[in-house]
Design a protein around this motif. Sequence first.
Motif, PDB file in Angstrom:
ATOM      1  N   ALA A   1      27.626   6.980   6.133  1.00  0.00           N
ATOM      2  CA  ALA A   1      28.868   6.229   5.938  1.00  0.00           C
ATOM      3  C   ALA A   1      30.015   7.179   5.606  1.00  0.00           C
ATOM      4  O   ALA A   1      29.840   8.135   4.863  1.00  0.00           O
ATOM      5  N   GLY A   2      31.137   6.933   6.176  1.00  0.00           N
ATOM      6  CA  GLY A   2      32.316   7.714   5.814  1.00  0.00           C
ATOM      7  C   GLY A   2      32.489   8.970   6.634  1.00  0.00           C
ATOM      8  O   GLY A   2      33.544   9.594   6.616  1.00  0.00           O
ATOM      9  N   LEU A   3      31.466   9.380   7.368  1.00  0.00           N
ATOM     10  CA  LEU A   3      31.620  10.569   8.197  1.00  0.00           C
ATOM     11  C   LEU A   3      31.730  10.115   9.645  1.00  0.00           C
ATOM     12  O   LEU A   3      30.761   9.761  10.291  1.00  0.00           O
ATOM     13  N   ASP A   4      32.948  10.136  10.104  1.00  0.00           N
ATOM     14  CA  ASP A   4      33.221   9.686  11.460  1.00  0.00           C
ATOM     15  C   ASP A   4      33.192  10.916  12.357  1.00  0.00           C
ATOM     16  O   ASP A   4      34.013  11.807  12.211  1.00  0.00           O
ATOM     17  N   THR A   5      32.212  11.006  13.241  1.00  0.00           N
ATOM     18  CA  THR A   5      32.079  12.228  14.026  1.00  0.00           C
ATOM     19  C   THR A   5      31.983  11.931  15.514  1.00  0.00           C
ATOM     20  O   THR A   5      31.654  10.827  15.928  1.00  0.00           O
ATOM     21  N   TRP A   6      32.292  12.945  16.301  1.00  0.00           N
ATOM     22  CA  TRP A   6      31.860  12.965  17.686  1.00  0.00           C
ATOM     23  C   TRP A   6      30.478  13.584  17.663  1.00  0.00           C
ATOM     24  O   TRP A   6      30.329  14.750  17.329  1.00  0.00           O
TER      25      TRP A   6
ATOM     26  N   VAL B   1      41.627  18.696  16.345  1.00  0.00           N
ATOM     27  CA  VAL B   1      40.615  17.648  16.535  1.00  0.00           C
ATOM     28  C   VAL B   1      40.385  16.999  15.176  1.00  0.00           C
ATOM     29  O   VAL B   1      39.892  17.637  14.250  1.00  0.00           O
ATOM     30  N   THR B   2      40.772  15.737  15.046  1.00  0.00           N
ATOM     31  CA  THR B   2      40.749  15.118  13.714  1.00  0.00           C
ATOM     32  C   THR B   2      39.334  14.747  13.278  1.00  0.00           C
ATOM     33  O   THR B   2      38.990  14.880  12.110  1.00  0.00           O
ATOM     34  N   LYS B   3      38.530  14.288  14.224  1.00  0.00           N
ATOM     35  CA  LYS B   3      37.145  13.953  13.847  1.00  0.00           C
ATOM     36  C   LYS B   3      36.295  15.213  13.843  1.00  0.00           C
ATOM     37  O   LYS B   3      36.462  16.090  14.686  1.00  0.00           O
ATOM     38  N   THR B   4      35.341  15.252  12.948  1.00  0.00           N
ATOM     39  CA  THR B   4      34.372  16.343  12.943  1.00  0.00           C
ATOM     40  C   THR B   4      33.464  16.212  14.166  1.00  0.00           C
ATOM     41  O   THR B   4      33.057  15.108  14.529  1.00  0.00           O
TER      42      THR B   4
END
Lengths: 249, 465
Positions: free
Chosen positions: B87-92, B168-171
């Motif tokens: 949860a909370g880690l929004d990644t590609w 790149v905003t997402k990790t």
Amino acid sequence: MLLQIKNLHASIQGKEILKGVNLEVNRGEVHAIMGPNGTGKSTLASVIAGRDIYEVTAGEVVFNSLNLLDMPVEQRAREGIFLGFQYPVEIPGVSISNFLRTALNDIRKYKGLEPMPATEFLAKMEEKKKLVEIHSKLTNRSVNEGFSGGEKKKNEIFQMAMLEPILSILDETDSGLDIDALRIVAGGVNSLRSEKNATIVITHYQRLLEYIVPDFVHVLYEGRIIKSGGKELALELEEKGYDWLKNGG
Amino acid sequence: MILSDITNFDQIFRENLKTIGRRDTEIVSEYRADALNHLLRLGLPTSSNERWRNTDISKALQTDYSIFFEDFQDQLKPEDYFTCEVAGLDTWLITLLNGWYTFKNSPLRILPSGTIIGSLSRAMVECPELVENHLGKAADNSENAFTAMNSAFATDGFFIYVPDGVEVTKTIQMVNVVSHTDPIFVQTRNLVILGKNSKLRLAHCDDSHNHNPGFTNSVTEIIMAENSNLDHYKLQNINDHSTLINNTYIHQEAGSKCTTNALSLHGGFIRNEIFVKLNGRESSVDVYGLYLMDKKQAVDNYVFIDHAAADCTSTEMFKGILDDYAHAVFNGHILVRKDSQRTIAYQSNRNILLTDKAQINSKPFLEIYADDVKCSHGATVGQLDTNAMFYLRSRGISEDNARLLLMYAFAAEIINKISIESLRDRLDDMVKKRLRGELSICDQCVLHCKTPDKPIEFEIDLSKV
């Protein structure tokens, strides 16, 4: 009787430091132990708390009807012994709040209680911080790391307030304190005094005893208590020094 | 295939060349052939090789591994292996299973910003010029046999390209899972390209899903253009029978800033080699590492930092806790070239050994040819602080909890360097679990796998301090 020390002998690396200490403390009392450097004051405090570098060679310590010397350090703390350190240890990476929560919950577990809910814990911290005028950010910092002398000693009293011990032993709590910090620390100790607990104050100087007024004053010299009296004894020591006692006075 | 017999590689290369190089451009094909020659010339390292003096890899090389040059996993359901993001880690999320990109044949994903994410084998087809211009730019086949082997044989891996000026905003999370019924030899090749003034956060996870032995030989090249910024995390949680060689090459141009953090929580044998070339002025790199090993696990960190330009800064900090018979090696080599004035380079390696059988070999090596530099290095090996133990216990804290607090505090210095908050919280939790002996290899990376937790068999024994 809360604490009874009988004929306590203790040594470190084969060198005898305590040579037959006798002391009795009741609930509601404040005792001061004074004496020159190197006479065993800090050793006495450490032996009561359970520091294992000291070897107890004779005597007994009974606390609340329990044989204290049979218990490991943490069990003594859980039964209500608190040692305010002369030199509080810096522990980088462990926050004060995490440290205290672990301590409180380990004590509660020992007493068969559930862990303290987080909200209750935080509220308790806020309340006790005020007692020693600790600002809120300090408790997020690592235990004693980079603290000033005054902050370290305030932190000791803060821990004492959080853990609510029955017997507090404050080892040279006044050393390294300026007059303002001394007033705050002493104020904290005084507000925690009650009929149910007792305090032993170890100090070099009469100065602290103007703020924390003792019921009894003892002089520890060469591993023995050589004189006991009321609070006026501290004034006498301040005036005359220790030499008159050393010669059997 | 037994890896230790070097002649095997020559034969296998010839027999499988059509499969291995089916997507190669001419330049990549030449690169492979050249790498093979280096491999055959170098041979595989033994303990007589200075860089491998304290680490014995011979046992892993004697195992008979399966090796595949084509994706053999037709019936794969990626969701069985890669599920439940934290949860909370929004990644590609991009994933490899046994070295193969799990969404095979799917085209590269191109984000609106122009950022490209996908597999290397696909990138060779869709953007061959990007691959040709960067592949092999940072990695050196001439001195490192495992890198040469990877360059010759690897056919797939991750590919990431961030254009100039793009943040790149997402990790981006690259997960490599090894899970096979027989011992398997996996070689992955990853290529990460950052354009000028670009910014990227990358989490790179190596995990195993079962208890079968696996051998992963992975090479990651990261090419950073002027003023680019990279946050890189390597999370390693593999089983006791696994071998992981993770060679990371970072090439930095002027003004670029890189942080790389290797967190080795569990593994049979892990060798992390990190090579950083600070090739442009005012570039900086922070290289951090944490290893928590027990039983007969071994971890070996080799860091080489080449200060090839003036006014650059490098900071290295590696910390480890070793229990039982665990063995760790740290080699830190800093090279400051003649014209690299005003270099600042710090290096430290600190260790806690919980038993007298645990072992650490720590070797700093500074090679300085410039005269205006600030360099320092230090290594410590110790036990838990007895004064701190007494202090904690005197507050009613149990001996076990006091040890945990101190070990955790020791590790926290590295954990606190993680700048992605959700990842830091997750790692924080994982390290606590690891120290309590509760971390399963299925509780991996920033993912949870669906399979039920395996029995825990790798706890740190607290009674032994």
